[in-house]
Motif scaffolding. Structure first.
Motif, PDB file in Angstrom:
ATOM      1  N   MET A  23       0.835  -1.215   0.000  1.00  0.00           N
ATOM      2  CA  MET A  23       0.000   0.000   0.000  1.00  0.00           C
ATOM      3  C   MET A  23       0.869   1.265   0.000  1.00  0.00           C
ATOM      4  SD  MET A  23      -3.160   0.147  -0.368  1.00  0.00           S
ATOM      5  CE  MET A  23      -4.100  -1.198  -1.035  1.00  0.00           C
ATOM      6  N   ILE A  24       0.204   2.379  -0.156  1.00  0.00           N
ATOM      7  CA  ILE A  24       0.927   3.649  -0.265  1.00  0.00           C
ATOM      8  C   ILE A  24       1.192   4.211   1.137  1.00  0.00           C
ATOM      9  CG2 ILE A  24       0.774   6.010  -1.164  1.00  0.00           C
ATOM     10  CD1 ILE A  24      -1.248   4.743  -3.273  1.00  0.00           C
ATOM     11  N   ARG A  25       2.466   4.472   1.406  1.00  0.00           N
ATOM     12  CA  ARG A  25       2.790   5.079   2.713  1.00  0.00           C
ATOM     13  C   ARG A  25       3.641   6.318   2.482  1.00  0.00           C
ATOM     14  NH1 ARG A  25       2.070  -0.066   4.195  1.00  0.00           N
ATOM     15  NH2 ARG A  25       0.719  -0.401   5.974  1.00  0.00           N
ATOM     16  N   LEU A  26       3.077   7.440   2.737  1.00  0.00           N
ATOM     17  CA  LEU A  26       3.798   8.704   2.535  1.00  0.00           C
ATOM     18  C   LEU A  26       4.050   9.366   3.892  1.00  0.00           C
ATOM     19  CD1 LEU A  26       1.720   9.860  -0.532  1.00  0.00           C
ATOM     20  CD2 LEU A  26       4.166   9.464  -0.575  1.00  0.00           C
ATOM     21  N   PRO A  27       5.172  10.084   4.012  1.00  0.00           N
ATOM     22  CA  PRO A  27       5.495  10.734   5.304  1.00  0.00           C
ATOM     23  C   PRO A  27       4.717  12.038   5.498  1.00  0.00           C
ATOM     24  CG  PRO A  27       7.251  11.114   3.708  1.00  0.00           C
ATOM     25  CD  PRO A  27       6.233  10.279   3.007  1.00  0.00           C
ATOM     26  N   PHE A  28       3.412  11.896   5.814  1.00  0.00           N
ATOM     27  CA  PHE A  28       2.549  13.076   5.906  1.00  0.00           C
ATOM     28  C   PHE A  28       2.993  14.068   6.967  1.00  0.00           C
ATOM     29  CE2 PHE A  28      -0.390   9.881   4.040  1.00  0.00           C
ATOM     30  CZ  PHE A  28      -0.558  10.521   2.822  1.00  0.00           C
ATOM     31  N   LYS A  29       3.750  13.597   7.958  1.00  0.00           N
ATOM     32  CA  LYS A  29       4.213  14.496   9.022  1.00  0.00           C
ATOM     33  C   LYS A  29       5.120  15.598   8.473  1.00  0.00           C
ATOM     34  CE  LYS A  29       3.762  11.410  13.010  1.00  0.00           C
ATOM     35  NZ  LYS A  29       2.375  11.813  13.178  1.00  0.00           N
ATOM     36  N   LYS A  30       5.700  15.334   7.292  1.00  0.00           N
ATOM     37  CA  LYS A  30       6.579  16.349   6.679  1.00  0.00           C
ATOM     38  C   LYS A  30       5.781  17.498   6.068  1.00  0.00           C
ATOM     39  CE  LYS A  30      10.485  13.342   5.557  1.00  0.00           C
ATOM     40  NZ  LYS A  30      11.303  12.794   4.463  1.00  0.00           N
ATOM     41  N   LEU A  31       4.472  17.319   5.937  1.00  0.00           N
ATOM     42  CA  LEU A  31       3.638  18.363   5.338  1.00  0.00           C
ATOM     43  C   LEU A  31       3.009  19.235   6.421  1.00  0.00           C
ATOM     44  CD1 LEU A  31       1.650  16.351   2.601  1.00  0.00           C
ATOM     45  CD2 LEU A  31       3.811  17.557   2.324  1.00  0.00           C
ATOM     46  N   SER A  32       2.813  20.495   6.081  1.00  0.00           N
ATOM     47  CA  SER A  32       2.108  21.407   6.999  1.00  0.00           C
ATOM     48  C   SER A  32       0.613  21.072   6.953  1.00  0.00           C
ATOM     49  CB  SER A  32       2.309  22.855   6.544  1.00  0.00           C
ATOM     50  OG  SER A  32       1.595  23.079   5.325  1.00  0.00           O
ATOM     51  N   ALA A  33      -0.151  21.662   7.856  1.00  0.00           N
ATOM     52  CA  ALA A  33      -1.607  21.432   7.875  1.00  0.00           C
ATOM     53  C   ALA A  33      -2.225  21.866   6.546  1.00  0.00           C
ATOM     54  CB  ALA A  33      -2.243  22.191   9.037  1.00  0.00           C
ATOM     55  N   TRP A  34      -1.762  22.982   6.002  1.00  0.00           N
ATOM     56  CA  TRP A  34      -2.269  23.482   4.711  1.00  0.00           C
ATOM     57  C   TRP A  34      -1.986  22.452   3.618  1.00  0.00           C
ATOM     58  CZ3 TRP A  34      -0.793  24.581  -0.254  1.00  0.00           C
ATOM     59  CH2 TRP A  34      -1.585  25.469  -0.994  1.00  0.00           C
ATOM     60  N   GLN A  35      -0.751  21.940   3.596  1.00  0.00           N
ATOM     61  CA  GLN A  35      -0.365  20.965   2.575  1.00  0.00           C
ATOM     62  C   GLN A  35      -1.138  19.654   2.726  1.00  0.00           C
ATOM     63  OE1 GLN A  35       3.794  21.051   3.603  1.00  0.00           O
ATOM     64  NE2 GLN A  35       4.352  22.244   1.790  1.00  0.00           N
ATOM     65  N   GLN A  36      -1.340  19.243   3.962  1.00  0.00           N
ATOM     66  CA  GLN A  36      -2.097  18.010   4.206  1.00  0.00           C
ATOM     67  C   GLN A  36      -3.535  18.147   3.712  1.00  0.00           C
ATOM     68  OE1 GLN A  36      -1.567  17.346   8.434  1.00  0.00           O
ATOM     69  NE2 GLN A  36       0.300  16.178   8.137  1.00  0.00           N
ATOM     70  N   THR A  37      -4.120  19.298   3.971  1.00  0.00           N
ATOM     71  CA  THR A  37      -5.493  19.562   3.516  1.00  0.00           C
ATOM     72  C   THR A  37      -5.564  19.534   1.998  1.00  0.00           C
ATOM     73  OG1 THR A  37      -5.850  20.966   5.466  1.00  0.00           O
ATOM     74  CG2 THR A  37      -7.428  21.198   3.675  1.00  0.00           C
ATOM     75  N   ALA A  38      -4.605  20.202   1.357  1.00  0.00           N
ATOM     76  CA  ALA A  38      -4.582  20.256  -0.109  1.00  0.00           C
ATOM     77  C   ALA A  38      -4.364  18.860  -0.708  1.00  0.00           C
ATOM     78  CB  ALA A  38      -3.482  21.217  -0.576  1.00  0.00           C
ATOM     79  N   PHE A  39      -3.543  18.057  -0.061  1.00  0.00           N
ATOM     80  CA  PHE A  39      -3.294  16.683  -0.522  1.00  0.00           C
ATOM     81  C   PHE A  39      -4.620  15.909  -0.576  1.00  0.00           C
ATOM     82  CE2 PHE A  39      -2.564  12.197   0.274  1.00  0.00           C
ATOM     83  CZ  PHE A  39      -1.568  11.871  -0.638  1.00  0.00           C
ATOM     84  N   CYS A  40      -5.376  15.997   0.514  1.00  0.00           N
ATOM     85  CA  CYS A  40      -6.662  15.278   0.580  1.00  0.00           C
ATOM     86  C   CYS A  40      -7.647  15.803  -0.458  1.00  0.00           C
ATOM     87  CB  CYS A  40      -7.275  15.423   1.967  1.00  0.00           C
ATOM     88  SG  CYS A  40      -6.347  14.547   3.221  1.00  0.00           S
ATOM     89  N   ALA A  41      -7.726  17.118  -0.573  1.00  0.00           N
ATOM     90  CA  ALA A  41      -8.663  17.712  -1.534  1.00  0.00           C
ATOM     91  C   ALA A  41      -8.337  17.254  -2.958  1.00  0.00           C
ATOM     92  CB  ALA A  41      -8.618  19.240  -1.432  1.00  0.00           C
ATOM     93  N   ALA A  42      -7.055  17.183  -3.274  1.00  0.00           N
ATOM     94  CA  ALA A  42      -6.630  16.748  -4.621  1.00  0.00           C
ATOM     95  C   ALA A  42      -7.037  15.299  -4.879  1.00  0.00           C
ATOM     96  CB  ALA A  42      -5.117  16.911  -4.763  1.00  0.00           C
ATOM     97  N   LEU A  43      -6.852  14.444  -3.884  1.00  0.00           N
ATOM     98  CA  LEU A  43      -7.234  13.033  -4.050  1.00  0.00           C
ATOM     99  C   LEU A  43      -8.748  12.889  -4.213  1.00  0.00           C
ATOM    100  CD1 LEU A  43      -4.329  12.239  -3.561  1.00  0.00           C
ATOM    101  CD2 LEU A  43      -5.078  10.697  -1.759  1.00  0.00           C
ATOM    102  N   ILE A  44      -9.488  13.678  -3.437  1.00  0.00           N
ATOM    103  CA  ILE A  44     -10.956  13.585  -3.506  1.00  0.00           C
ATOM    104  C   ILE A  44     -11.468  14.087  -4.859  1.00  0.00           C
ATOM    105  CG2 ILE A  44     -13.136  14.370  -2.468  1.00  0.00           C
ATOM    106  CD1 ILE A  44     -11.586  14.337   0.267  1.00  0.00           C
ATOM    107  N   GLU A  45     -10.767  15.048  -5.468  1.00  0.00           N
ATOM    108  CA  GLU A  45     -11.135  15.493  -6.823  1.00  0.00           C
ATOM    109  C   GLU A  45     -11.179  14.293  -7.784  1.00  0.00           C
ATOM    110  OE1 GLU A  45     -12.204  18.085  -8.379  1.00  0.00           O
ATOM    111  OE2 GLU A  45     -11.932  19.633  -6.861  1.00  0.00           O
ATOM    112  N   ARG A  46     -10.255  13.351  -7.578  1.00  0.00           N
ATOM    113  CA  ARG A  46     -10.174  12.181  -8.464  1.00  0.00           C
ATOM    114  C   ARG A  46     -11.180  11.095  -8.078  1.00  0.00           C
ATOM    115  NH1 ARG A  46      -5.536   9.262  -8.346  1.00  0.00           N
ATOM    116  NH2 ARG A  46      -5.528   8.874 -10.576  1.00  0.00           N
ATOM    117  N   MET A  47     -11.737  11.201  -6.868  1.00  0.00           N
ATOM    118  CA  MET A  47     -12.709  10.209  -6.401  1.00  0.00           C
ATOM    119  C   MET A  47     -14.156  10.644  -6.678  1.00  0.00           C
ATOM    120  SD  MET A  47     -10.967   9.374  -2.682  1.00  0.00           S
ATOM    121  CE  MET A  47     -11.904   7.890  -2.275  1.00  0.00           C
TER     122      MET A  47
END
Length: 198
Positions: free
Chosen positions: A1-25
């Motif tokens: 499975m996919i394991r990314l080091p999310f702790k390296k991202l800021s709260a803003w970046q983490q939010t944007a990451f999720c929003a981008a994935l949901i765009e594809r879902m």
């Protein structure tokens, strides 16, 4: 499975990451909704738009999370009521939006991993279904995790999650990055299951 080091991202970046994935879902939910007359994809679209607007620091967007989560609850399909595979990616989409709203409310990083996992799980289940159909004539057909990992759709999912992660790590937290992110995840006009976005 996919394991990314999310702790390296800021709260803003983490939010944007999720929003981008949901765009594809989201197109998977739209397709399910169209096929079954269940659910309001416009509501999910609006909730995702609110998150994107919140990421634009020039806009002062307030989100009432309790109200939004309640509205979302009504759009969640029950897999037992639908004899149609599309209910599962639709359910994953609702759970991903729920996890993102919950993250914004609680800052629980578990929610970010959940969105990443839900997107990959949708792809994995879809691949498994396709492979089972291909092997319908073989009595002893067994599908392994290796088979799923080697499928072009799963390779694409991993590459896309990595690309989104990398772009966010290397870019400033601004509207330009949001635009780049959106165009990157939507440029092929396909959902994470390879379905055409209408």
């Amino acid at each position: 499975m996919i394991r990314l080091p999310f702790k390296k991202l800021s709260a803003w970046q983490q939010t944007a990451f999720c929003a981008a994935l949901i765009e594809r879902m989201l197109p998977n939910y739209a397709m399910f909704s169209q096929a079954t007359d269940f659910g309001d994809v416009a509501l999910l679209r609006n909730q995702l738009n609110l998150v994107w607007q919140r990421l634009d620091k020039n806009q002062k967007v307030k989100i009432n999370y309790d109200v939004q989560l309640e509205k979302l609850e009504e759009q969640v399909p029950n897999p037992e009521l639908f004899e149609f595979f599309g209910v599962f990616p639709a359910l994953d989409t609702c759970m991903a939006v729920h996890a993102l709203l919950q993250y914004l409310q609680t800052n629980d990083e578990e929610c970010i991993e959940q969105v990443s996992r839900l997107s990959a799980n949708s792809v994995s289940a879809y691949i498994e279904l396709m492979l089972l159909e291909e092997m319908a004539d073989e009595d002893d057909a067994v599908i392994t995790e290796k088979d799923i990992a080697a499928d072009p759709l799963m390779i694409w999912e991993k590459e896309m999650q990595n690309a989104v992660f990398d772009l966010l790590q290397e870019s400033p937290e601004n509207v330009k990055t949001i635009k780049e992110l959106k165009s990157m995840v939507l440029e092929q006009g396909l959902s994470n299951l390879g379905l055409e976005i209408h």
